[in-house]
Each structure stands twice: as C-alpha cells, then as structure tokens.
Design a protein around this motif. Structure first.
Motif, short mmCIF file in Angstrom:
data_model
loop_
_atom_site.label_atom_id
_atom_site.label_comp_id
_atom_site.label_asym_id
_atom_site.label_seq_id
_atom_site.Cartn_x
_atom_site.Cartn_y
_atom_site.Cartn_z
N VAL A 91 62.94 109.75 15.40
CA VAL A 91 62.80 109.58 13.96
C VAL A 91 61.70 110.90 13.68
CG1 VAL A 91 61.54 108.10 12.18
CG2 VAL A 91 63.31 107.01 14.10
N PRO A 92 61.78 111.33 12.39
CA PRO A 92 60.68 112.36 12.51
C PRO A 92 59.48 111.89 12.02
CG PRO A 92 62.38 112.35 10.62
CD PRO A 92 62.70 111.40 11.87
N GLY A 93 58.30 112.69 12.56
CA GLY A 93 57.07 111.97 12.04
C GLY A 93 56.49 111.15 13.09
N LYS A 94 55.59 110.29 12.72
CA LYS A 94 54.86 109.25 13.67
C LYS A 94 55.90 108.23 13.91
CE LYS A 94 50.20 109.73 11.91
NZ LYS A 94 49.17 109.16 11.05
N LYS A 95 55.94 107.80 15.06
CA LYS A 95 57.06 106.86 15.61
C LYS A 95 56.36 105.35 15.51
CE LYS A 95 59.54 110.26 17.03
NZ LYS A 95 58.60 111.35 16.61
N GLY A 96 55.36 105.21 14.79
CA GLY A 96 54.91 103.77 14.85
C GLY A 96 54.44 103.18 15.96
N PHE A 97 53.56 103.81 16.56
CA PHE A 97 52.96 103.14 17.88
C PHE A 97 52.28 102.11 17.65
CE2 PHE A 97 49.87 102.55 21.28
CZ PHE A 97 50.49 102.81 22.47
N PRO A 98 52.20 100.75 18.31
CA PRO A 98 51.50 99.48 17.83
C PRO A 98 50.20 99.69 17.77
CG PRO A 98 53.35 99.32 19.62
CD PRO A 98 53.17 100.60 19.26
N LYS A 99 49.61 99.03 16.67
CA LYS A 99 48.19 98.99 16.55
C LYS A 99 47.67 97.66 16.58
CE LYS A 99 48.35 102.99 13.37
NZ LYS A 99 48.00 103.42 11.82
N PHE A 100 46.21 97.49 16.65
CA PHE A 100 45.58 96.34 17.09
C PHE A 100 45.27 95.70 15.60
CE2 PHE A 100 44.46 98.37 20.70
CZ PHE A 100 44.49 97.52 21.79
N LYS A 101 45.70 94.52 15.37
CA LYS A 101 45.35 93.88 13.96
C LYS A 101 44.00 93.59 13.89
CE LYS A 101 49.76 92.88 12.27
NZ LYS A 101 50.13 93.03 11.23
N LYS A 102 43.75 93.91 12.32
CA LYS A 102 42.22 93.55 11.99
C LYS A 102 41.98 92.51 11.02
CE LYS A 102 40.57 98.26 12.85
NZ LYS A 102 40.10 99.40 12.46
N ASN A 103 43.14 92.29 10.42
CA ASN A 103 43.01 91.24 9.32
C ASN A 103 44.41 90.22 9.15
OD1 ASN A 103 41.91 89.75 7.14
ND2 ASN A 103 42.33 91.34 5.61
N GLN A 104 44.66 90.00 10.36
CA GLN A 104 46.04 88.96 10.19
C GLN A 104 45.93 87.80 9.37
OE1 GLN A 104 47.91 88.66 14.12
NE2 GLN A 104 48.15 86.37 13.40
N ARG A 105 46.78 87.42 8.63
CA ARG A 105 46.82 86.45 7.55
C ARG A 105 47.69 85.13 7.92
NH1 ARG A 105 44.29 87.84 2.75
NH2 ARG A 105 43.65 89.89 2.67
N SER A 106 48.33 85.14 8.97
CA SER A 106 49.27 84.06 9.21
C SER A 106 49.37 83.73 10.74
CB SER A 106 50.64 84.47 8.88
OG SER A 106 51.08 85.57 9.64
N VAL A 107 49.74 82.26 10.90
CA VAL A 107 50.13 81.92 12.48
C VAL A 107 51.29 81.32 12.20
CG1 VAL A 107 48.70 79.84 11.63
CG2 VAL A 107 49.13 80.34 14.19
N GLU A 108 52.06 81.27 13.48
CA GLU A 108 53.45 80.74 13.40
C GLU A 108 53.64 80.13 14.51
OE1 GLU A 108 57.19 83.71 12.26
OE2 GLU A 108 56.81 83.45 14.33
N TYR A 109 54.37 78.94 14.06
CA TYR A 109 54.74 77.72 15.03
C TYR A 109 56.19 77.99 15.29
CZ TYR A 109 50.17 75.78 14.64
OH TYR A 109 48.65 75.63 14.53
N LYS A 110 56.84 77.33 16.39
CA LYS A 110 58.26 77.59 16.80
C LYS A 110 58.60 75.96 16.64
CE LYS A 110 58.74 81.37 20.11
NZ LYS A 110 59.03 81.37 21.33
#
Length: 406
Positions: A91-110
């Motif tokens: 993909v041209p440009g930035k490949k989307g390297f994972p970043k550290f979250k600073k302001n997450q707004r959700s929590v998920e349960y299974k």
C-alpha cells in the motif's frame, strides 16, 4: 453479524467502575503491543497467553474478566495483522504501524463475565470490577435471539453517557419488496450531495458547517478554563456532546437517504471513491468529511443485501470527462459545471457523470452474468447472491436506447 445498541442507566459508582475497566483494557492492549515489539515471532495466540501473565503480575488487571483481557489482546493483534497485510499489498504511503492507545473508550467481553436478566432489560457484569447491574434503554428487542447468538458485549463511553452493544451472530433478515423496475446511477458531489442519472438532485445538508459557529464558541470556552479543573472537564463534555450530535445527524441522513434510494430502485450504481486519498486536499478535506460519502456508500451496500437489490460500485475514472451521448472526452476543470460536447449534448456535469456510472455498471454486470447475477462477500464474511438481474439489465438497455442523452 450485526450490532444492537442500548444506553446504560446506572449509578455514578458504576460509571466509575466502567471507566476503570476501560483503562485496564487499554493497559492490557498497550502491554501486548510492547510485548510484540520486544519479541520477534510473537503471534496472536502468544498474546492471549501473555494476558494471563499480566493478570498474575498486576492485581488490577486480574479484576477484569479473562475473556475481556483476551479481547484486548485480539484488538492489538488485529492492528498488527492489518499492518502486515498492508505491507504485503504494498500500500503506498504509511502502512499503519500499530500505535499505543491513549484514550480508549470501550471494553469488550466475550461469552462470559456478563449475564442478561429474564426480561432482557438489564445486564449484570460478574467480574471483580464491581460494575454490577445496569438498565438497558433502547428500542431493540433481544427476545428474538438466543443467548448463544450473542458473541460479544461492548461497553462504550461517549460524551452523553455509557452504551452497551451486543454483537449478534445471525443471518440478516431480508424484507420482501415488490420490484420497481428502475435502475439508477449516482454521482456524489459537494454542491449537491448526489445527482442521479434521471437529473434529480439531493441537497448537501452540511451538518458540520451549520454547527461550526457553535463549535468554535464551545472550543473557546474550553481554552479559557484552567487545565485539570472541573470546569474544564465540563466544557470539554459540552464540546464533545456537540460533536456527537453532528456525527449522529450525518449518520441519520446517510441511513435514511440510502434506504430510500435502494427501496425505490432495483439496480443502484455508485462511485467507488477513495475518500482517504481525497481528503489529502487540504482545501476540500473539511467539506468532503462533512458530506459523509463513505458512510452513505456502506449503507447502500447494507440495504441492498437487506432488500435483495443490486448495488454496484464503479471506478470513477473519467466519468465526468466522457460524454454520455457519444463517448468522447471533454476535458473540464472542477469550476465548469455544465457538460457541452461537439455532438450537441448539453447537460449538467454531475448528471452526465451519473449516466456514465450507470452505463459502466450495466456493462460490467452484463459481462459477469446475463441471467443469474453475481455474488458478493460483505464485511461479515457472508456471501450474498443477487438474482433476477435479467429484467434489470433489459430495463437498463431499453433506457439507454430511449434516452436521447445516452
């Protein structure tokens, strides 16, 4: 797979517990990302095992349900997998390297860590975060689905409160609608939200532009408050509520318009625009984002599956330059809003583009199949079969022959 959303009604202590669960989920995700960066060859299964080590090492992480910790690790791995996929596709440009979250707004349960009441109007979270029982306020009815069909439960924090989402595994219920015998091509724009191949136009609501004055006033109030004070937090919340209202207005407009378009036509052709690339133009980025073309396109696809209609994306190359009457290219800048060709065709620029989009879609569908139709895989991974295209293609061909502008 589809999502039902309810608003959560509880006490302030319960909202504080949800905040702690969200922060814990963010902590686990960031820890998993750091573990992947520091250790080569780590996979998704290794990240799931790493969450158990984090629970033993940090007591507050152990309060969160084990499946919620695994869901946080899966979120991290999905970002990593997407980065690898972009690298393989070059993909041209930035490949989307994972970043550290600073302001997450959700929590998920299974599947565990929560329990629904018998009337399905309350949900109780059973882990050690002490969230307790929350009332569910909404119009959806969960009685139609078995508990085994609920794959995930999400708690989301927004500016106007907390919400609970249920991810339900089920086939999309199709509605039987009488065929209209109509086909349409759509060209989206900024002056008008879209212009169709029949020459009809829908105005651009410009939700952000209309609320810009109020947003600037609220932003100034935030800037005047002392950092870290309660008044600043209140001002930030008011600003967030206003932004949330604008986003909901945009979504409501896209949903209602897409539903109306799909129900009124059997065949819908639209532009397959790369909005991410278009917003790089800093002169038009705000207007493009405010229009919500991508949101409208996704809802077109959804309602096409729901109502058993055909929605076809078409590459937008040269649709504005080509003449819909003779096929010759007539170069014009964005400021030229009228298409004038040597063959005598004179019509609106966007209407000309909409006709070209419809013709391209009909030709493309004709190449795929003349009688049976085509298959499409949606975002949930389900394969949908569109049938009864023979009549649609015949009507499209007859329209091309009868219309003097084609």
């Amino acid at each position: 797979m589809f999502v039902f959303e309810f608003k959560c009604l509880g006490k302030p202590a319960q909202y504080t517990a949800i905040d702690e669960a969200v922060r814990t989920s963010q902590f686990i995700r960031n820890k998993c990302l750091r573990y992947w960066i520091d250790n080569k060859g780590v996979g998704g299964y290794d990240l799931n095992k790493y969450t158990a080590r984090l629970a033993k090492e940090f007591p507050f992480a152990n309060k969160l349900n084990s499946t919620a910790r695994q869901a946080s690790a899966e979120r991290c791995w999905s970002a990593i997998a997407k980065f690898f996929e972009n690298c393989k596709k070059k993909v041209p440009g930035k490949k989307g390297f994972p970043k550290f979250k600073k302001n997450q707004r959700s929590v998920e349960y299974k599947k565990s860590g929560w329990a629904l009441s018998e009337d399905r109007k309350k949900i109780t979270f059973t882990d050690q975060n002490k969230i307790g029982t929350l009332k569910l306020s909404g119009t959806r009815n969960l009685h139609f689905y078995q508990l085994e069909q609920i794959q995930r439960v999400r708690l989301i924090k927004r500016a106007d409160g907390f919400y609970c989402q249920f991810c339900i595994s089920s086939d999309l219920a199709k509605e039987d609608i009488k065929p209209t015998g109509k086909c349409i091509g759509i060209d989206v724009g900024l002056n008008h939200f879209y212009t169709d191949s029949n020459g009809e136009k829908v105005g651009n609501p410009r939700h952000l532009r209309k609320s810009e004055k109020a947003l600037k006033r609220l932003q100034r109030r935030v800037s005047k408050k002392v950092k870290g004070s309660k008044n600043r937090r209140k001002a930030i919340n008011r600003l967030g509520r206003k932004h949330l209202k604008v986003s909901r207005q945009r979504k409501d407009f896209a949903v209602k318009l897409a539903r109306c378009v799909v129900k009124s036509n059997d065949f819908v052709a639209f532009e397959d625009l790369k909005v991410r690339n278009m917003v790089k133009n800093h002169r038009l980025a705000k207007s493009i984002n405010d229009a919500g073309w991508y949101l409208f396109r996704e809802w077109l696809k959804y309602f096409a599956i729901k109502f058993g209609k055909v929605a076809v994306p078409v590459a937008p190359h040269y649709t504005s330059q080509e003449c819909s009457n003779c096929g010759n290219k007539v170069k014009k800048s964005l400021s030229v809003r009228t298409h004038i060709c040597k063959c005598g065709a004179t019509l609106d620029r966007d209407e000309n583009a909409a006709i070209n989009i419809l013709v391209k879609a009909l030709k493309m569908m004709g190449n795929i199949s003349n009688t049976v139709g085509h298959t499409e895989i949606n975002a949930c991974g389900e394969m949908t079969l569109y049938l009864s295209l023979e009549t649609v293609l015949k009507q499209g061909c007859s329209r091309m022959q009868e219309s003097p502008s084609l």
